[in-house]
Design an enzyme around this catalytic site. Sequence first.
Site, short mmCIF file in Angstrom:
data_model
loop_
_atom_site.label_atom_id
_atom_site.label_comp_id
_atom_site.label_asym_id
_atom_site.label_seq_id
_atom_site.Cartn_x
_atom_site.Cartn_y
_atom_site.Cartn_z
N ASP A 45 0.82 -1.21 0.00
CA ASP A 45 0.00 0.00 0.00
C ASP A 45 0.86 1.27 0.00
O ASP A 45 0.50 2.28 -0.60
CB ASP A 45 -0.93 0.00 1.21
CG ASP A 45 -2.06 -1.02 1.08
OD1 ASP A 45 -2.27 -1.53 -0.05
OD2 ASP A 45 -2.71 -1.32 2.08
N GLU A 119 -5.95 9.62 4.95
CA GLU A 119 -6.33 10.49 6.06
C GLU A 119 -5.39 11.68 6.17
O GLU A 119 -4.29 11.69 5.60
CB GLU A 119 -6.32 9.73 7.40
CG GLU A 119 -4.94 9.45 7.99
CD GLU A 119 -4.23 8.28 7.39
OE1 GLU A 119 -3.03 8.43 7.05
OE2 GLU A 119 -4.85 7.20 7.25
N ALA A 158 -7.11 2.31 7.80
CA ALA A 158 -5.71 2.64 8.07
C ALA A 158 -5.56 3.16 9.50
O ALA A 158 -5.98 2.51 10.45
CB ALA A 158 -5.20 3.65 7.03
#
Length: 257
Positions: A45, A119, A158
């Site tokens: 990721d 985020e 996450a």
Amino acid sequence: MRFSFQLRGDVNSKRVGDYLKKECLKAGWEYRPDDPEIILSIGGDGTLLRAIHKYIDCLDKIMFVGIHTGTLGFFTDYTQDELELFLDDIVNQKPYIEESPLLEFDIPEKEFKDYALNEIRIESLEKTLYLDIYIDGEFFERTTGSGICLSTQAGSTAVNRALKGAVVDSGLQVLQLCEIMPISHKIHHTLLNPYIMKSDREVVIRSVSLHNAEACYDHLHIGLNDVNEIHMKTSEKKVRFVRYSTYSYLKRLKNLY
């Protein structure tokens, strides 16, 4: 199809990249690192996040597909053991595009703007932060603690998940606000629970002092010294993931934990 790579950097990912380059050329694709239509992200990721930020100014022209060779592959569609499946899919399957909107945040005092897939965290490990939170111009609360985290649906698995936020199902367009290590007692307390809101909300953070605090977004960060206000909202920019086969979101979650 014009393609290029984002590689994790280890020997194994480079080996996978070399093999896929050769096979994609055989399938009739063009290797065009200067003008790609699709990025093959080979790693985990983190590799994919770096690819997205590398091409942040041309996301409307580029698609991404992830091949997992790293430690975490929530966003990846194939593992390194499924290379032949990937190659078969690009020849025989008609792809569809899945779009994930980015978060946009603006720091007026620095004339700075950037974006995040997962985020944005306003946080400090050195001192307690006093943050006034406004939503669509209306005062919501003052939080006291190590900071706040605003996440997208994609980012709900996450850092948000580590903060005990809710995992949001695929397809729901929302924002989620979580406090980071909040201080609560009989004189001062906040909502404490994660707050899930409509994706078209705008969140503004104001503070008398953000000295020694940082804005951390995806794998990046920027210092907030001499900053008193930060604006965050859903961006018009979107990441386009190309999907050649259906992959269950529930299966992704089960593979995560």
